[in-house]
Design a protein around this motif. Structure first.
Motif, mmCIF file in Angstrom:
data_model
loop_
_atom_site.group_PDB
_atom_site.id
_atom_site.type_symbol
_atom_site.label_atom_id
_atom_site.label_comp_id
_atom_site.label_asym_id
_atom_site.label_seq_id
_atom_site.Cartn_x
_atom_site.Cartn_y
_atom_site.Cartn_z
ATOM 1 N N VAL A 152 0.829 -1.210 0.000
ATOM 2 C CA VAL A 152 0.000 0.000 0.000
ATOM 3 C C VAL A 152 0.861 1.257 0.000
ATOM 4 O O VAL A 152 0.404 2.326 -0.430
ATOM 5 C CB VAL A 152 -0.987 0.000 1.187
ATOM 6 C CG1 VAL A 152 -0.295 0.373 2.477
ATOM 7 C CG2 VAL A 152 -2.156 0.934 0.914
ATOM 8 N N LEU A 153 2.122 1.150 0.456
ATOM 9 C CA LEU A 153 3.000 2.329 0.462
ATOM 10 C C LEU A 153 3.250 2.819 -0.956
ATOM 11 O O LEU A 153 3.707 3.943 -1.166
ATOM 12 C CB LEU A 153 4.342 1.993 1.136
ATOM 13 C CG LEU A 153 4.273 1.564 2.594
ATOM 14 C CD1 LEU A 153 5.668 1.287 3.137
ATOM 15 C CD2 LEU A 153 3.588 2.627 3.447
ATOM 16 N N ILE A 174 0.892 3.356 -3.108
ATOM 17 C CA ILE A 174 -0.163 4.312 -3.486
ATOM 18 C C ILE A 174 0.096 5.625 -2.760
ATOM 19 O O ILE A 174 0.115 5.672 -1.530
ATOM 20 C CB ILE A 174 -1.569 3.783 -3.120
ATOM 21 C CG1 ILE A 174 -1.741 2.318 -3.564
ATOM 22 C CG2 ILE A 174 -2.640 4.661 -3.756
ATOM 23 C CD1 ILE A 174 -3.127 1.770 -3.305
ATOM 24 N N VAL A 209 -0.467 9.808 -1.826
ATOM 25 C CA VAL A 209 -1.534 10.782 -1.616
ATOM 26 C C VAL A 209 -1.452 11.778 -2.767
ATOM 27 O O VAL A 209 -0.382 12.328 -3.025
ATOM 28 C CB VAL A 209 -1.352 11.491 -0.259
ATOM 29 C CG1 VAL A 209 -2.394 12.575 -0.075
ATOM 30 C CG2 VAL A 209 -1.412 10.478 0.872
ATOM 31 N N PRO A 210 -2.568 12.005 -3.496
ATOM 32 C CA PRO A 210 -2.515 12.955 -4.616
ATOM 33 C C PRO A 210 -2.130 14.349 -4.128
ATOM 34 O O PRO A 210 -2.516 14.751 -3.024
ATOM 35 C CB PRO A 210 -3.950 12.968 -5.158
ATOM 36 C CG PRO A 210 -4.657 11.820 -4.534
ATOM 37 C CD PRO A 210 -3.920 11.474 -3.281
ATOM 38 N N LYS A 253 -5.147 19.713 -4.705
ATOM 39 C CA LYS A 253 -5.990 20.186 -3.610
ATOM 40 C C LYS A 253 -7.306 20.709 -4.186
ATOM 41 O O LYS A 253 -7.476 20.764 -5.401
ATOM 42 C CB LYS A 253 -5.287 21.315 -2.853
ATOM 43 C CG LYS A 253 -4.025 20.874 -2.125
ATOM 44 C CD LYS A 253 -4.338 20.153 -0.835
ATOM 45 C CE LYS A 253 -3.127 19.361 -0.374
ATOM 46 N NZ LYS A 253 -3.360 18.599 0.830
ATOM 47 N N GLY A 254 -8.181 21.125 -3.300
ATOM 48 C CA GLY A 254 -9.441 21.712 -3.750
ATOM 49 C C GLY A 254 -10.244 20.711 -4.562
ATOM 50 O O GLY A 254 -10.127 19.490 -4.383
ATOM 51 N N SER A 255 -11.022 21.209 -5.481
ATOM 52 C CA SER A 255 -11.923 20.331 -6.244
ATOM 53 C C SER A 255 -11.145 19.455 -7.220
ATOM 54 O O SER A 255 -11.716 18.561 -7.854
ATOM 55 C CB SER A 255 -12.959 21.177 -6.990
ATOM 56 O OG SER A 255 -12.283 22.106 -7.805
ATOM 57 N N LEU A 275 -9.064 17.354 -6.300
ATOM 58 C CA LEU A 275 -8.719 16.103 -5.629
ATOM 59 C C LEU A 275 -9.366 14.893 -6.309
ATOM 60 O O LEU A 275 -8.730 13.861 -6.481
ATOM 61 C CB LEU A 275 -9.107 16.169 -4.139
ATOM 62 C CG LEU A 275 -8.785 14.919 -3.328
ATOM 63 C CD1 LEU A 275 -7.309 14.583 -3.363
ATOM 64 C CD2 LEU A 275 -9.237 15.085 -1.882
ATOM 65 N N TRP A 276 -10.650 15.054 -6.725
ATOM 66 C CA TRP A 276 -11.308 13.948 -7.440
ATOM 67 C C TRP A 276 -10.482 13.512 -8.637
ATOM 68 O O TRP A 276 -10.264 12.324 -8.880
ATOM 69 C CB TRP A 276 -12.708 14.353 -7.945
ATOM 70 C CG TRP A 276 -13.802 14.140 -6.970
ATOM 71 C CD1 TRP A 276 -14.721 15.072 -6.592
ATOM 72 C CD2 TRP A 276 -14.115 12.937 -6.250
ATOM 73 N NE1 TRP A 276 -15.582 14.536 -5.669
ATOM 74 C CE2 TRP A 276 -15.231 13.222 -5.438
ATOM 75 C CE3 TRP A 276 -13.560 11.678 -6.192
ATOM 76 C CZ2 TRP A 276 -15.809 12.291 -4.592
ATOM 77 C CZ3 TRP A 276 -14.122 10.738 -5.350
ATOM 78 C CH2 TRP A 276 -15.226 11.044 -4.563
ATOM 79 N N LEU A 326 -7.351 11.781 -7.570
ATOM 80 C CA LEU A 326 -7.632 10.401 -7.134
ATOM 81 C C LEU A 326 -7.887 9.511 -8.337
ATOM 82 O O LEU A 326 -7.434 8.367 -8.394
ATOM 83 C CB LEU A 326 -8.856 10.372 -6.202
ATOM 84 C CG LEU A 326 -8.625 10.922 -4.795
ATOM 85 C CD1 LEU A 326 -9.960 11.100 -4.067
ATOM 86 C CD2 LEU A 326 -7.712 9.999 -3.980
ATOM 87 N N GLN A 328 -4.895 8.210 -10.426
ATOM 88 C CA GLN A 328 -4.054 7.169 -9.839
ATOM 89 C C GLN A 328 -4.592 5.767 -10.091
ATOM 90 O O GLN A 328 -4.118 4.819 -9.452
ATOM 91 C CB GLN A 328 -3.944 7.402 -8.320
ATOM 92 C CG GLN A 328 -3.120 8.611 -7.958
ATOM 93 C CD GLN A 328 -2.699 8.568 -6.504
ATOM 94 O OE1 GLN A 328 -3.342 7.938 -5.688
ATOM 95 N NE2 GLN A 328 -1.613 9.223 -6.184
ATOM 96 N N TYR A 355 -4.153 1.730 -8.165
ATOM 97 C CA TYR A 355 -5.167 0.888 -7.515
ATOM 98 C C TYR A 355 -5.221 -0.479 -8.200
ATOM 99 O O TYR A 355 -5.277 -1.520 -7.539
ATOM 100 C CB TYR A 355 -6.556 1.530 -7.559
ATOM 101 C CG TYR A 355 -6.576 2.983 -7.181
ATOM 102 C CD1 TYR A 355 -5.776 3.469 -6.136
ATOM 103 C CD2 TYR A 355 -7.382 3.910 -7.845
ATOM 104 C CE1 TYR A 355 -5.781 4.815 -5.797
ATOM 105 C CE2 TYR A 355 -7.396 5.243 -7.505
ATOM 106 C CZ TYR A 355 -6.591 5.689 -6.484
ATOM 107 O OH TYR A 355 -6.585 7.008 -6.143
ATOM 108 N N TYR A 412 -2.191 -2.480 -7.382
ATOM 109 C CA TYR A 412 -2.281 -2.911 -5.984
ATOM 110 C C TYR A 412 -3.146 -4.163 -5.856
ATOM 111 O O TYR A 412 -2.744 -5.147 -5.230
ATOM 112 C CB TYR A 412 -2.855 -1.775 -5.123
ATOM 113 C CG TYR A 412 -3.133 -2.173 -3.701
ATOM 114 C CD1 TYR A 412 -2.100 -2.263 -2.783
ATOM 115 C CD2 TYR A 412 -4.422 -2.491 -3.274
ATOM 116 C CE1 TYR A 412 -2.334 -2.641 -1.471
ATOM 117 C CE2 TYR A 412 -4.668 -2.876 -1.974
ATOM 118 C CZ TYR A 412 -3.627 -2.943 -1.069
ATOM 119 O OH TYR A 412 -3.866 -3.332 0.221
ATOM 120 N N GLU A 426 3.562 3.321 -12.005
ATOM 121 C CA GLU A 426 4.070 4.645 -12.400
ATOM 122 C C GLU A 426 4.075 4.840 -13.911
ATOM 123 O O GLU A 426 4.021 5.957 -14.405
ATOM 124 C CB GLU A 426 5.521 4.814 -11.906
ATOM 125 C CG GLU A 426 5.673 5.206 -10.458
ATOM 126 C CD GLU A 426 5.183 6.604 -10.184
ATOM 127 O OE1 GLU A 426 5.334 7.474 -11.065
ATOM 128 O OE2 GLU A 426 4.632 6.822 -9.097
#
Lengths: 207, 207, 207, 207
Positions: free
Chosen positions: B17-18, B20, B22-23, B26-28, B30-31, B34, B37, B41, B44, B95
Motif C-alpha cells: 500500500v505504500l 499508493i 496521496v494525490p 488540492k481543492g476540487s 482532488l477527485w 484520485l 491514480q 489501484y 495494488y 508509475e
C-alpha cells in the motif's frame, strides 16, 4: 491463516504512523508546525482505533472456528486487502481535512472505504454462519446466524457517515471515532451453546 | 521457518500500500487526482491477489512437511527474496502504465518477475518432491512427484504474459489478475495416502 | 523472545526493498533508468543473503536454548539493533557505489557494520556457551564452548572486507556475497551429546 | 493478543531505522554527511533501547496472565498506540537536536510522550493488579498490587525529563538513555507465591 491475518493487522496498525510527517518548520516555528498537523494526529487516533476494533472482531471470529475452507480463505484475503488500504485513506483525509474544497471529497473516500470494509466483513461472517460446519462444536450455530441481521443493521452507520462527509469532514472524523468506540464497547458476541443444555444432552446420552 | 516465511509474506502484502501515494491536487481537483491514480489501484489489487495466492500455495506446501533441510532453507530464502521485490515491480508498473513508451517496458519487468518467482517456486517444489523424506508420512510421495509436470505446465502462462507485455501493459495487468484468480480457484492439491490404503496396511500389520 | 526476534528479522529483510526506488525516467529512457540502478539490486541481493544467513544462525542458537536470562535478553536486543540498521548501510552503499570518491567511504561503513554485527553475535554466543545452563540438556556444552575459537576466527573475514573497501567498493560487495554464501553452506553446528554416550550414562545410572 | 502485541513492538522497533536518511552529500563530502547525522544515530539507539525495555516489561506482564478481559484489551491497544508513535517523536527530535531554538521544543515532545507512555502502561498495570483474576494462580496478587507504588514512583523520572528538555535537548536524550538502562537492569519483578507456601498449603490439604 490466523497468524498471517494477525500479522497483517499488526503491520497495518503500525505503519499508520508513517502518515505523520516531521514538520519542516525549524526554530521557534516548530510549535506552530507541530500544531498545524493536528488533522494527522486526529486521523491517526481514529484509524488506529478502527483497525484495533476490526482486529478484535476478526480475532473473535477466528478463535471460534475449527477449520477454514477455500471461500473463507479468499473472503479473508479480501478483508485484509481492504484493511491494508486504510493507512492510505487516512493519509488522504489528513492531508485535506483543513482544505475548504477537498476536505469533503477526502471524507467521502474515507467513509466509503469503511462501507467497503463493512461489506467485506459481513460477507465473511455471512459465509461462516451459512456453512456452519467451520465453527467449533461449542458455538450455537443458529444463534450465530441470528446475529447477522443485527450485524448488518449496525453497518448502516457507515453509509450515514458518507452522507455526513458532504457537510463536514471534521464531524465525519468525530463520528467515526464515536462509532469505533461504540463497537469497542458493544461487540456482538458469538453465542455459545449454554452449559445447561450441554449437561442435559450429556445426561440424556447416559440414560 | 514457516513462521518467518508467513511473517515475510504478511509484511510484503501490507507494504504494497505504500506504493499508493496521496494525490498532490488540492481543492476540487482532488477527485481528478484520485482518479488519475487508477493504475496504482489496479496494480495494488493484482499484486495483492498474486502475493495472497503465493502465500496460500507456500503455506500448503509447508504444512505437509515434517522437517526442513539446508537446501530447502535456502530455496525458501530465494522464494522470499523474489516475493519481497514485488512491491517494487508493482510500483514501476503503476508509475508507467499510462505512459505510451515506458508502459511496455514496465510490464515486461513485472511479467518477467513472475517468471522468476514461478522458477524459484518450482525449484523449491522440485527439491521437496525429489528428496521425499521431508514430507509428513500421510503424503503420497509419488502422487506429489507427479504434480510437477502439471505445476510446470501451469507456469507457462507467465512467459506468455511477457510476450503480451510488448503489446499492451493494461491487458497484461488484466491477464495477471485472471491467472491469479485461476490459481486461487484451482490449486494443485498435494495428494495424501488414501484412508483405505492406510486401513489395509494397518490390518496387514495386525495379521 | 524467539518469536519477537524472528519478527524483527522478517521485517528487516522485507523492508530492504524500500531501498530500491522507482526510476524517474519515463518513455524509452526507462530501460536506461532501470539499468542504472544496478548497485541497488546488487546491494539488495547481498544484504538479503547476509540477513537470511544471520537469521538461520540466530534461529539455530535459539532452538538449542531452553531458557533466556537477562544478559542474553539484552545481548539479543543488541544483535537485533545492529541487524535493523542494515537496510540503511545498504542504502548508503547502493547510493554511492558508482561514485568515484564516496564509494569506498560507503563500503567501509557497510563492511565495518558487519564487523559490529559479528562482535555482537560473538558476544551473544560467548555468553550462552560460558553460562552453559541456558542450553537444552542434549547440547554438548564443552563442544559448544570449543566452537567459539572457530566462530571467532571466521569473523576475521569481516575486518578484511573493511581493508578491501579502501580499494574497491564493488569487489567488497562481491566479497560479502561470497562470505555469506560460505556461511550459508558451512554453518558451525552446535554439537549434541551423542546417542551412545547418553545410553551409556543411562545404563550407568541403572547399576 | 500477546502475539499481536509482540508483532506491533517488533514492527515499531524495526521501522525506527526508516528515520535515518541516506546523506545527500556525494564524493569526499560523504564522511561529513554521515557525521552530521549523529543526532539520528543517537536518537535511534535511545529509542531502540526504550522500546526494547518496554517490550520486555510488556512481555513479562502478559506471560503472568491467564486471560484477558475487555478493559485490558483496550488498555493494551492504548499502550500499542502510544508505542507506535515513538518513531515519529524520535524523528522530530533527531531533525531538531542541533537547532538552537527548536531542539528544546522537540525534546519536550519526546519526553512528554514518554510520560504518556508511562501513564498508559501504569493504567494497564493498575487494571491488571486491581481485578486480580486475570493473573495465573502462581502470581502473588497482593505482592503484585504492592508494586504499583514503586512502579508509579519510578515513573516520576519521565516528567523530570520534560523539565530538563527546556535546558538541553542533548542532555535529555542522554537522560533517557540512562533511564532506559536503569529499567533494563532493574525491572520490578512480578512476585510469585513462594514454593514453601505452596508446599504448606498442599500438605494442609492432605491432612
Amino acid at each position: 491463516m490466523e497468524a498471517f491475518s494477525d500479522g497483517v493487522f499488526a503491520i497495518v496498525i503500525t505503519i499508520l504512523v508513517l502518515e505523520i510527517k516531521v514538520p519542516e518548520e525549524k526554530g521557534s516555528e516548530l510549535w506552530h508546525g507541530l500544531w498545524e498537523q493536528w488533522p494527522h494526529y486526529a486521523a491517526y487516533v481514529v484509524s488506529f482505533l478502527i483497525i484495533g476494533v476490526m482486529w478484535v472482531n476478526h480475532h473473535t471470529i477466528f478463535v471460534h472456528l475449527k477449520k477454514v475452507d477455500r471461500p473463507l480463505m479468499f473472503l479473508n484475503l479480501l478483508v485484509l486487502m481492504v484493511v491494508s488500504v486504510i493507512p492510505w485513506t487516512t493519509s488522504v483525509l489528513a492531508e485535506n481535512l483543513t482544505d475548504a474544497e477537498s476536505a469533503s471529497i477526502a471524507a467521502v473516500l474515507y467513509s466509503a472505504w469503511t462501507v467497503v470494509y463493512a461489506l467485506a466483513f459481513l460477507g465473511l461472517w455471512w459465509h461462516v454462519t451459512r456453512v456452519g460446519h467451520l465453527f467449533h462444536e461449542r458455538v450455537d450455530k443458529d444463534g450465530a446466524r441470528a446475529t447477522r441481521l443485527r450485524f448488518g443493521l449496525g453497518a448502516v452507520a457507515y453509509p450515514l457517515t458518507v452522507v455526513l462527509s458532504l457537510f463536514s469532514a471534521t464531524l465525519t472524523l468525530a463520528a467515526h471515532f464515536l462509532i469505533a468506540l461504540y463497537y469497542a464497547a458493544n461487540q456482538i458476541p458469538i453465542p455459545l451453546v449454554v452449559e445447561e443444555e450441554r449437561l442435559e444432552s450429556a445426561s440424556d446420552l447416559r440414560k
